[in-house]
Enzyme design. Structure first.
Site, short mmCIF file in Angstrom:
data_model
loop_
_atom_site.label_atom_id
_atom_site.label_comp_id
_atom_site.label_asym_id
_atom_site.label_seq_id
_atom_site.Cartn_x
_atom_site.Cartn_y
_atom_site.Cartn_z
N LEU A 15 0.76 -1.29 -0.11
CA LEU A 15 0.21 -0.04 -0.05
C LEU A 15 0.91 1.20 0.13
O LEU A 15 0.49 2.39 -0.48
CB LEU A 15 -0.99 0.18 1.51
CG LEU A 15 -1.95 -1.19 1.31
CD1 LEU A 15 -2.57 -1.18 2.71
CD2 LEU A 15 -2.90 -1.12 0.14
N GLY A 74 6.57 4.06 4.76
CA GLY A 74 6.84 5.22 5.60
C GLY A 74 8.09 5.09 6.39
O GLY A 74 8.79 4.23 6.16
N GLY A 75 8.07 5.91 7.47
CA GLY A 75 9.44 5.93 8.30
C GLY A 75 9.81 4.44 8.70
O GLY A 75 10.79 4.10 9.21
N PHE A 76 8.79 3.97 8.93
CA PHE A 76 8.78 2.41 9.99
C PHE A 76 8.96 1.61 8.98
O PHE A 76 9.78 0.80 9.28
CB PHE A 76 7.23 2.29 10.53
CG PHE A 76 7.19 1.20 11.51
CD1 PHE A 76 7.37 1.12 12.79
CD2 PHE A 76 6.88 -0.05 10.94
CE1 PHE A 76 7.44 0.16 13.76
CE2 PHE A 76 7.08 -1.33 11.87
CZ PHE A 76 7.28 -1.16 12.92
N GLY A 77 8.50 1.48 7.89
CA GLY A 77 8.71 0.47 6.81
C GLY A 77 7.33 0.11 5.82
O GLY A 77 6.40 1.22 6.04
N PRO A 78 7.30 -0.72 5.00
CA PRO A 78 6.30 -0.90 4.06
C PRO A 78 4.99 -1.37 4.95
O PRO A 78 5.11 -2.06 5.71
CB PRO A 78 7.04 -1.89 3.20
CG PRO A 78 7.78 -2.75 4.07
CD PRO A 78 8.60 -1.93 4.86
N ASP A 103 3.68 14.27 14.64
CA ASP A 103 4.12 14.17 13.16
C ASP A 103 2.79 14.01 12.26
O ASP A 103 2.56 13.17 11.47
CB ASP A 103 4.73 12.63 13.17
CG ASP A 103 5.46 12.43 11.54
OD1 ASP A 103 5.98 13.46 11.09
OD2 ASP A 103 5.90 11.32 11.33
#
Length: 232
Positions: free
Chosen positions: A14, A17-21, A134
């Site tokens: 989808l 982001g900063g965390f991951g996919p 954020d």
């Protein structure tokens, strides 16, 4: 989660982001659609942010906050399971030449009101006073009826009932949405989120990004541009 996401197939991806996919999936047990956020090895966020999000989302319940359904930690695999939001994030509508046409004024007003309710809950009405830190279009998810839900609480801070501000040596967030006092001095407060909401509000109303565009008639940003009322 391997079976639910078809082994994390690119077809089910989808976004990232900063965390991951993040992947779309479907639970085998009840066929419920879900979104799975998978921590990337190259992620700037980590276990601390993951735990922060799990703790917060388990304690916060509001129609304008995204719901975390579960989590998984096994070895180096760290995942969060969310309710699936079929219309993805707000930025996919706001800044897409085709999709933005679907956002008439009534939809934009409804989105603004929903974000406001969610933010008011975080700052005043929840059992915890939470500063998101954020707030931006990619962290506003849209359900099937285009109702907004604030997501991504990995960087959020919990304050006491009588605490409205704090200080940090580690400034995190997204440039262009962070309040000046936070960027310069590390001072964050509920006002920091209000500043971010103000930028978000300008983007929703104008359909233009705060960053990445040059406005030759003003100060090279959306804020500088609209500060001159003749331009807005």
């Amino acid at each position: 989660m391997i079976e639910a996401t078809d082994n994390f197939s690119d077809d089910n991806k989808l976004g990232e982001g900063g965390f991951g996919p993040v992947y779309k999936g479907k639970l085998v047990s009840n066929k419920r659609e879900i979104a799975v956020k998978r921590l990337s090895r190259n992620s700037k966020q980590g276990t601390k942010e993951f735990q922060n999000e799990v703790i917060l989302c388990s304690k916060l319940q509001h129609r304008n906050l995204v719901k975390v359904l579960g989590c998984c930690i096994q070895g180096k695999e760290i995942m969060l399971i969310y309710e699936y939001m079929p219309n993805k994030s707000l930025d996919s509508f706001l800044f897409d030449p085709t999709q933005k046409k679907l956002l008439d004024w009534s939809k934009r007003f409804n989105i603004i009101c929903g974000i406001t309710r969610g933010l008011l809950y975080l700052h005043q009405d929840s059992r915890l006073r939470v500063i998101h830190r954020d707030l931006k279009p990619s962290n506003i998810l849209l359900d099937n009826d285009m109702n907004p839900k604030i997501s991504d609480f990995g960087l959020a801070k919990i304050c006491g009932d009588d605490q409205i501000e704090g200080n940090t040596n580690r400034v995190v967030g997204t440039y262009g949405y962070m309040a000046p006092e936070y960027v310069i001095d590390g001072l964050f407060s509920v006002k920091s989120d209000v500043f971010s909401f103000g930028i978000l509000l300008l983007e929703i109303v104008s359909g233009k990004k705060n960053k990445g565009l040059i406005y030759t008639s003003s100060n090279h940003s959306l804020v500088g541009h609209v500060s001159n009322t003749n331009n807005f």
